[in-house]
Structures are given as structure tokens and as C-alpha cells.
Design an enzyme around this catalytic site. Structure first.
Site, PDB file in Angstrom:
ATOM      1  N   GLU A   4       0.815  -1.213   0.000  1.00 19.16           N
ATOM      2  CA  GLU A   4       0.000   0.000   0.000  1.00 19.16           C
ATOM      3  C   GLU A   4       0.849   1.264   0.000  1.00 19.16           C
ATOM      4  OE1 GLU A   4      -3.402  -0.323   2.581  1.00 19.16           O
ATOM      5  OE2 GLU A   4      -3.093   1.743   3.226  1.00 19.16           O
ATOM      6  N   ASP A   5       1.919   1.261   0.744  1.00 17.68           N
ATOM      7  CA  ASP A   5       2.637   2.510   1.005  1.00 17.68           C
ATOM      8  C   ASP A   5       4.049   2.601   0.438  1.00 17.68           C
ATOM      9  OD1 ASP A   5       0.458   3.333   2.456  1.00 17.68           O
ATOM     10  OD2 ASP A   5       1.236   2.585   4.354  1.00 17.68           O
TER      11      ASP A   5
END
Ligand code: MN
Length: 639
Positions: A149-150
């Protein structure tokens, strides 16, 4: 990215510090003197402190006491390893180290709002799961849970490095892109989580630990976002923890939600709980008397004080006329033997103190939907003060605390066992969710149904064939019939409830035995529209609507009816193709863009082309996903 956290919340009260469970001498536990304020929240009994330890734990603790521990672990990661090893002595540590290395490298340079390096968050999440006793695969996935996600890390890279299970777990907790899904991103993210959990329930366990750490560190966020997070936690994650029976999570999450959403009430309860100086003395007396009585009855048991958590006091406060907190003293008796000892212990309790009428509940003979088992009674203790007593075996206590994850504690599960886990009764509701999510292409409808399913209680219905089916509170024979199968619902004409003829829209009660009466042959009336206002399950509602949609389409005029059904069929084909890839059709915008790109005026034309096999649904699904997913970075970027 969650930039809202601070260091790992104090959870050093790990299993190593809990009192030894020798299973005989009743311990005289005094309530802990100070309970923390809202910032840290009532930690007196949450999490690890109350854990029942399987025999292996006691042994490990003894060994540890004899052998000098090589060196005290210092870093949060070393502490995590230590906790994990104490429960899983044969853990695959090189794999865990590798995951830590990759996570560390990927999150390098990222900082949380607290100013801490980002890596502190995944380590804290893994630590929570290690204390819960989860296996190495889960901890590896927890360390990596935010990388896709990051960071520039891709799912494919994780799969190559750590295998399918870890990739599946990380994918399940990865948020869907708000750019693609827009307003429905949140709903679709939850749907994705539920679908992933259908294959491996550990996805939800990781998500809960992730949220627990974010809630513990919520104070670094702005007030509006604190409130949003707390509400979402209350509406979706707390009910999920409850459904899975993970009470150690549920209690702490609920108290954190309360401290955020109603700080005044939280402080009021905190003041009330701490303003009972006589409580400790009273509990000591009661526990001493009970211990003597149990010894006399030859029941080996551990007697402990079990204060209620603040949220539980709060919900009683809401329904009490005085709106004042009331916190009845509560004791739990854990017997060393089996369930017959529970009844022997109950007899001893009732022999000592007079039972309050109508307050006895036998959750051993009839376990709750999440497999919770215990005897509950309220008695009139010394000084005429009422006292709640719970009686259970050590194993029941373990299930009461950890629910579905109890099976992971201290065990190395191979793949077939993991699969077996999702066939257990307590996951019935999950299968039900999965069934109707398949038929719901609209994500807001899905989320609304999920909320209503999670917010209602559960009742257990027995079919005349002896099957047990979980349904939401207030469900009717119609719901039951459609839960059995669509034809059963469509053919329903009557029902016997506990042997008596009942109307099909009558509300069922927990424990009812229901026999469905079905019409036979080809000539049956089908569902009534009036059922729609009585049913409680989304799938019953859907099936009834579909029955009428089918009829209306049949009687509609030929030309436009045919076109409508072509559009519907095409849309369904695309959403099924997306679903097979773990994705969903949220808004129509990406579809319209793709339709134009392919030379069609609108999405409807595209759907018709699919039904007429000029286009393949599978390809359209691939193109939709490709058009919105982040482009995968070069694999050389990766660790
Ligand atoms: Mn996270």
C-alpha cells in the site's frame, strides 16, 4: 499511509508476566490499583494479562526461570521475536528476519506523525499478533502488511519472496485505491477483506491488530479523523472481532472507541470504578470463601476477579433509567477438570451464596454462536451484595478469550489445517456474507447489508434435519428457507416452529427448531411481496426481488425487454470476471472511459457487445484493472 501513530503502546504485560496457572490453589488477585486515563485506556484486564496458558507455557516459563536468558532483548523487533519464540519454539526465524529486513528497507525514510520511523508500526502490529499466539506466516504478513500500500513493493515481489499465503494475507489488508474507487473505496476495501477472509481467516486477524495499534496511537490524528476512525472501528471491526470470538481484541477496541467518541462518559466510568475502595476487600473475602467451598467440594479451580471493561459498563448505563454507571463485582472460576467439574463448581457456589432467580445461563449446554462456553450465575454475596460468577474449564476460557485464533496458539499449522479452519461452525456468518456479496455488484448496498448484518445479534436455529444455521436476530422462516437454498425459499409455503404451525413471517427465537414446508411439483405460488418487509437477511430480500424481476421481465414488451436483459447479462459477466480477480465494479466511470476507448458510445453498449460475444468479459476485466492500478516498479527497486 497511516501517519498517525506513536511508539508501541505499553503491552509489556505479556504472557511471561501473567501469574502461573497451576490449576489448583485459588489465587487472591487484587484489582490493579490504578487504571489509566483515556489516553492509554483501561488496560487493567485487556490483552495478555488474563490469558490462560496451555501446559507448554508453564514449562517454557520454568525452563526460562532455570536457564539464564542469553541477553535481554532491546529493540522492539527483538522483543517480538522473543514473544513469538516463547509460544512457538520451532518458529522459522530466518523467514521472520527476512520479512523484517524487507519491511525495514521498504519503509526506510518514512515517518509516522508521532515522529517515529514507520517500521515501528508493522513491528507493533506483529507484536500484538505474537502475543495472541499467531503463527509465523501471520507475523511475516504483519511485518509486510503496509509495504504494497505505502511503498514501491509489489504483490508479485512479495509472492516470489514469501509465497502465496503471505501474499494473500497482505493483499487482503491492502486498501483499494481511492483514485479508482472514489467514494466507494472504503466499502470495496472491506468487501475485499471479507472475500480474502473466506479463503484465510487470518486476514481479519491481521486487520484487527493493525486497527488496534492505530487506535492505541490515535491521539496523533486530527479530531475529525479520530472520530471517523473510531466510528468505523465500532461499526465494522468490533463486530468482526466479536464474530470471530477474539475478546481480547474486542474489549480493548471498544474501550478505545469509547474514550474517543465519548470522553466524558469514559471519565465518569473511570471515576466510578476507581471510587470503590471497599471493592478490593470485598473481592478478597469472596474469593477466599469460594476457594474454601470449592476445595471442600473437591473441585480444583482457579478463582480470579474479572472486572468488566468500560464499554460494557457504558452500554448498561445507556439502558439504565438513572444513567449512572453500575459495575457489579464479577468472579471467574476456571476449573482444572472437564465440564462436569463446572456443574460441581456451580453447585458449590449456589451452596455458599443464594442464587438470584432467573439469572442462571448455561452456555455450556448451548454454546454461543462464536463457540463461547461458560456457566453464568448471579448470587447474593456477603453483605447482601450481588455478585456475578462465571464458571468454565481452562479450555473454554481459552476459547472465550481467543475464539477462532485459539487454534493457532502454539501450533504449527500446515496448509490443510488452515483450510479446515474456515469450515468451522463459527464461520457460518462469513460464508453467508460471501454468498450474498457475490450477488451484489453495488458496493454501497454491500456495505449497508454488512452493517446491518454485523449490528444485529445472532440466533441459532436448528432445522428438522438437525443442522444448525446462524441467522440475524429477528429472522423469520423465510430467511431460514432462503439460507438453505433459493428453491427452498421460492417454494416455501409454511413452517413448524418447535412442532407448532407458524406463519412464515413470524420472528424466530434463539434455539428454535424449525421444519420448512415446501410446495412440491411445478405449480407453486412463489414468494409473496409481503415477505420483503419481514425478512432480515439480504439474501432473502435479493432472492424475492429477483423472483419478481424475472416475472416482470417475462411480461415486458419483447424488444426493450431483450435489450435490458442483454445489458444486465453483460454487466453481470464483467462483475463476475472482476470478482474472480478479487476486484469489484464500484462506479461506472472507469467503464465509461474504457467503452469510449474501445469505440462504444457508453457502458451499456459495451455490455451488449459482451453479451453478444463481440467482446470478452475476462479481457474487459483485465483492461479495467490495468487502467487503474499503479504501474509496478522495476523489481530491482525491491529488496
Ligand atoms: Mn497498518
Amino acid at each position: 499511509m497511516d501517519t498517525d501513530a506513536d511508539p508501541v503502546a505499553p503491552s509489556d504485560a505479556s504472557s511471561a508476566t501473567s501469574p502461573p496457572d497451576n490449576g489448583q490453589a485459588p489465587e487472591s488477585t487484587t484489582p490493579e490499583p490504578d487504571r489509566a486515563g483515556p489516553a492509554v485506556v483501561n488496560t487493567r484486564r485487556s490483552g495478555a494479562e488474563e490469558r490462560a496458558s496451555p501446559p507448554g507455557d508453564t514449562l517454557a516459563r520454568l525452563v526460562r526461570a532455570v536457564l539464564p536468558w542469553p541477553s535481554r532483548p532491546h529493540s522492539p523487533y527483538e522483543k517480538l521475536v522473543r514473544v513469538h519464540r516463547s509460544i512457538h519454539p520451532k518458529a522459522n526465524l530466518p523467514l521472520l528476519h527476512h520479512a523484517h529486513h524487507v519491511a525495514h528497507k521498504m519503509h526506510d525514510g518514512q515517518v509516522r506523525r508521532s515522529g517515529e520511523p514507520y517500521i515501528s508500526h508493522p513491528i507493533a502490529v506483529a507484536r500484538i499478533l505474537a502475543e495472541l499466539g499467531m503463527d509465523t506466516t501471520t507475523l511475516v504478513a504483519a511485518l509486510l502488511h503496509d509495504t504494497v500500500e505505502d511503498t514501491t513493493c509489489t504483490l508479485e515481489a512479495l509472492r516470489k519472496d514469501f509465497g502465496d499465503s503471505v501474499a494473500h494475507l497482505v493483499d487482503g489488508v491492502t486498501k483499494l485505491d481511492g483514485v479508482f474507487f472514489g467514494a466507494s473505496a472504503e466499502a470495496e476495501t472491506i468487501r475485499k477483506l471479507i472475500i480474502a477472509a473466506g479463503e484465510d481467516v487470518r486476514v481479519i486477524v491481521i486487520k484487527l491488530a493493525d486497527r488496534l495499534h492505530n487506535m492505541r496511537t490515535l491521539r496523533f490524528k486530527s479530531r475529525p479523523s479520530q472520530v471517523r476512525k473510531a466510528q468505523a472501528t465500532r461499526d465494522v471491526l468490533v463486530p468482526l472481532a466479536d464474530r470471530l470470538g477474539i475478546h481480547v481484541f474486542k474489549r480493548e477496541l471498544e474501550d478505545l472507541v469509547l474514550a474517543t467518541l465519548d470522553p466524558e462518559a469514559y471519565e465518569c466510568i473511570d471515576r466510578h470504578v476507581n471510587a470503590q475502595p471497599s471493592r478490593a476487600g470485598y473481592l478478597r473475602t469472596v474469593m477466599g470463601e469460594l476457594a474454601c467451598e470449592l476445595r471442600a467440594a473437591r473441585v480444583h479451580a482457579t478463582v480470579t476477579d474479572r472486572p468488566r471493561h468500560y464499554w460494557s459498563i457504558y452500554s448498561d448505563m445507556q439502558s439504565s433509567p438513572s444513567r449512572q454507571p453500575h459495575d457489579m463485582p464479577r468472579i471467574v472460576i476456571r476449573v482444572a477438570g472437564d465440564m462436569t467439574d463446572c456443574y460441581a463448581a456451580l453447585g458449590a457456589v449456589h451452596g455458599l451464596y443464594r442464587p438470584a432467580p432467573g439469572r442462571f445461563k448455561d452456555f455450556i449446554a448451548t454454546p454461543k454462536f462464536n463457540l463461547y462456553q461458560s456457566l453464568h450465575t448471579t448470587v447474593i454475596g456477603p453483605d447482601n451484595e450481588p455478585l456475578e460468577v462465571l464458571v468454565r474449564t481452562e479450555e473454554m476460557h481459552h476459547t472465550a478469550e481467543y475464539g477462532v485464533v485459539a487454534q493457532y496458539r502454539g501450533r504449527d499449522l500446515s496448509e490443510p489445517h488452515e483450510k479446515a479452519a474456515s469450515s468451522r461452525t463459527e464461520l457460518d456468518w462469513l460464508r453467508r456474507l460471501l454468498d450474498w456479496q457475490r450477488e451484489t455488484s453495488d458496493s454501497s448496498e454491500f456495505l449497508a447489508s454488512l452493517h446491518s448484518d454485523l449490528s444485529s445479534g445472532q440466533i441459532q436455529i436448528f432445522t428438522s434435519g438437525g443442522d444448525q444455521i446462524m441467522l440475524p436476530t429477528g429472522a423469520t422462516p423465510v430467511d431460514l428457507a432462503y439460507a438453505i437454498s433459493t428453491p427452498t425459499g421460492d417454494r416455501l409455503i409454511g413452517a413448524y416452529v418447535n412442532g407448532r404451525l407458524a406463519t412464515v413471517t413470524a420472528m424466530l427465537d434463539d434455539g428454535d427448531v424449525v421444519e420448512i414446508i415446501s410446495a412440491s411439483g411445478n405449480d407453486y405460488p412463489g414468494p409473496s411481496r409481503e415477505w420483503l418487509s419481514a425478512v432480515r437477511t439480504p439474501q432473502a430480500q435479493r432472492q424475492i426481488n429477483q423472483w419478481y424481476d424475472g416475472r416482470d421481465a417475462d411480461s415486458g414488451d419483447g424488444e426493450s425487454g431483450a435489450l435490458t436483459s442483454k445489458i444486465q447479462a453483460g454487466r453481470l459477466a464483467v462483475s463476475m470476471a472482476l470478482r474472480r480477480r478479487g476486484r469489484a465494479l464500484a462506479g461506472d466511470a472507469p467503464l465509461i472511459n474504457l467503452a469510449r476507448k474501445l469505440g462504444y458510445p457508453d457502458a451499456e453498449a459495451l455490455f451488449v457487445a459482451i453479451t453478444e460475444t463481440r467482446l470478452r468479459a475476462e479481457e474487459i476485466a483485465e483492461q479495467l484493472i490495468a487502467s487503474v492500478d499503479r504501474t509496478a516498479p522495476d523489481s530491482a527497486d525491491r529488496a
